[in-house]
Design an enzyme around this catalytic site. Sequence first.
Site, short mmCIF file in Angstrom:
data_model
loop_
_atom_site.label_atom_id
_atom_site.label_comp_id
_atom_site.label_asym_id
_atom_site.label_seq_id
_atom_site.Cartn_x
_atom_site.Cartn_y
_atom_site.Cartn_z
N GLY A 29 32.18 47.12 35.75
CA GLY A 29 32.80 47.26 37.07
C GLY A 29 32.45 48.53 37.82
O GLY A 29 32.36 48.53 39.04
N GLU A 46 35.51 55.08 36.44
CA GLU A 46 36.06 53.73 36.28
C GLU A 46 36.17 53.05 37.64
O GLU A 46 36.22 53.72 38.68
CB GLU A 46 37.44 53.87 35.59
CG GLU A 46 38.30 52.65 35.49
CD GLU A 46 37.74 51.55 34.61
OE1 GLU A 46 36.60 51.14 34.81
OE2 GLU A 46 38.51 51.06 33.76
N ASP A 47 36.24 51.73 37.65
CA ASP A 47 36.37 51.02 38.93
C ASP A 47 37.82 51.01 39.43
O ASP A 47 38.07 51.34 40.58
CB ASP A 47 35.81 49.58 38.83
CG ASP A 47 36.40 48.75 37.70
OD1 ASP A 47 37.26 49.25 36.94
OD2 ASP A 47 36.00 47.58 37.57
N ASP A 79 44.76 49.96 36.71
CA ASP A 79 45.76 48.94 36.99
C ASP A 79 46.97 49.23 36.11
O ASP A 79 47.81 50.05 36.47
CB ASP A 79 45.07 47.60 36.68
CG ASP A 79 45.88 46.39 37.04
OD1 ASP A 79 46.45 46.36 38.13
OD2 ASP A 79 45.92 45.44 36.23
N PHE A 92 44.47 41.17 44.10
CA PHE A 92 43.25 41.18 43.30
C PHE A 92 42.05 41.56 44.16
O PHE A 92 41.73 40.88 45.13
CB PHE A 92 43.02 39.85 42.58
CG PHE A 92 42.22 40.04 41.33
CD1 PHE A 92 42.83 40.48 40.17
CD2 PHE A 92 40.85 39.84 41.34
CE1 PHE A 92 42.08 40.72 39.02
CE2 PHE A 92 40.09 40.07 40.19
CZ PHE A 92 40.72 40.51 39.03
N VAL A 93 41.40 42.67 43.79
CA VAL A 93 40.33 43.24 44.61
C VAL A 93 38.96 42.93 43.98
O VAL A 93 38.80 43.04 42.76
CB VAL A 93 40.51 44.78 44.72
CG1 VAL A 93 39.44 45.38 45.62
CG2 VAL A 93 41.91 45.11 45.24
N LYS A 114 45.78 51.21 41.47
CA LYS A 114 46.80 50.21 41.82
C LYS A 114 48.11 50.62 41.16
O LYS A 114 48.49 50.07 40.11
CB LYS A 114 46.32 48.86 41.29
CG LYS A 114 46.77 47.65 42.09
CD LYS A 114 46.48 46.37 41.32
CE LYS A 114 45.19 45.71 41.69
NZ LYS A 114 44.99 44.44 40.93
N ARG A 170 30.67 40.70 42.22
CA ARG A 170 30.40 42.12 41.97
C ARG A 170 29.42 42.72 42.98
O ARG A 170 29.46 43.91 43.26
CB ARG A 170 29.78 42.31 40.57
CG ARG A 170 30.75 42.11 39.42
CD ARG A 170 30.15 42.73 38.16
NE ARG A 170 30.76 42.25 36.93
CZ ARG A 170 31.85 42.76 36.38
NH1 ARG A 170 32.48 43.76 36.95
NH2 ARG A 170 32.32 42.28 35.26
N ASP A 204 34.90 42.47 39.82
CA ASP A 204 34.68 41.03 39.71
C ASP A 204 35.96 40.23 39.57
O ASP A 204 37.02 40.76 39.25
CB ASP A 204 33.84 40.74 38.46
CG ASP A 204 34.66 40.90 37.17
OD1 ASP A 204 35.32 41.96 37.02
OD2 ASP A 204 34.67 39.98 36.35
#
Length: 184
Positions: free
Chosen positions: A48, A103-104, A107, A156-157, A135, A169, A163
């Site tokens: 990600g 990191e992407d 959560d 949800f992004v 988030k 992606r 992804d």
Amino acid sequence: MKTKEDFIERVLYTEEEIDKRVKELSKQISEDYKDIKKPLLTVGILNGAVMFYTDVVRRLTIPVHFDFLIASSYDASAQTSGKVNILKNIDNDPKGRDILLIEDIIDSGTTMDYLVTYFKSRGAASVKLCTLLNKPSRRKIDVEIDYCGFEVPDEFVVGYGLDFAQHYRNLPYLGILKRSIYAK
Ligand code: IMP
Ligand code: MG
């Protein structure tokens, strides 16, 4: 051909907005580590974070080493499983190194909490966390974030590396995935 409107509810951040924010983060990181003795060990969390990683590190003005890690705490659904496995570890010895995890999205916090503790236990000199997205509404474990691109709502992004079941992606922007796609 499917168009963006078929799967994206709305665009959160455009390519230009992402670019501007990433430049700010790189500048801040370069300033914070300007007196570093050994190269900063930048660890990209695959898959990600790959786009964010390359965009951040190419603008750092300090010496860096590249490394990558694959962790899984997430399955193909939009629910986290809570357990973290390292599927591919870094190649460098973390002992005595200053590590920046890239990191992407954070959560629940499960993945990053686990990785920060893990690298500290392996003797890293310091472990800091840089995430494109945060988030906070979904947090289960408190994690200290050192660098954050954007805060996002509980949606949800996808795009710019993120992804849904390996799709989307390569979108150059960040968008909210339509519920009808993942609620199927
Ligand atoms: P955490 O361990 O619950 O913080 O999960 C972090 C991981 O879940 C991220 O690295 C992503 O792979 C995935 N994830 C969480 N939310 C999203 C999202 O909105 N879109 C895409 N992936 C997500
Ligand atoms: Mg991830």
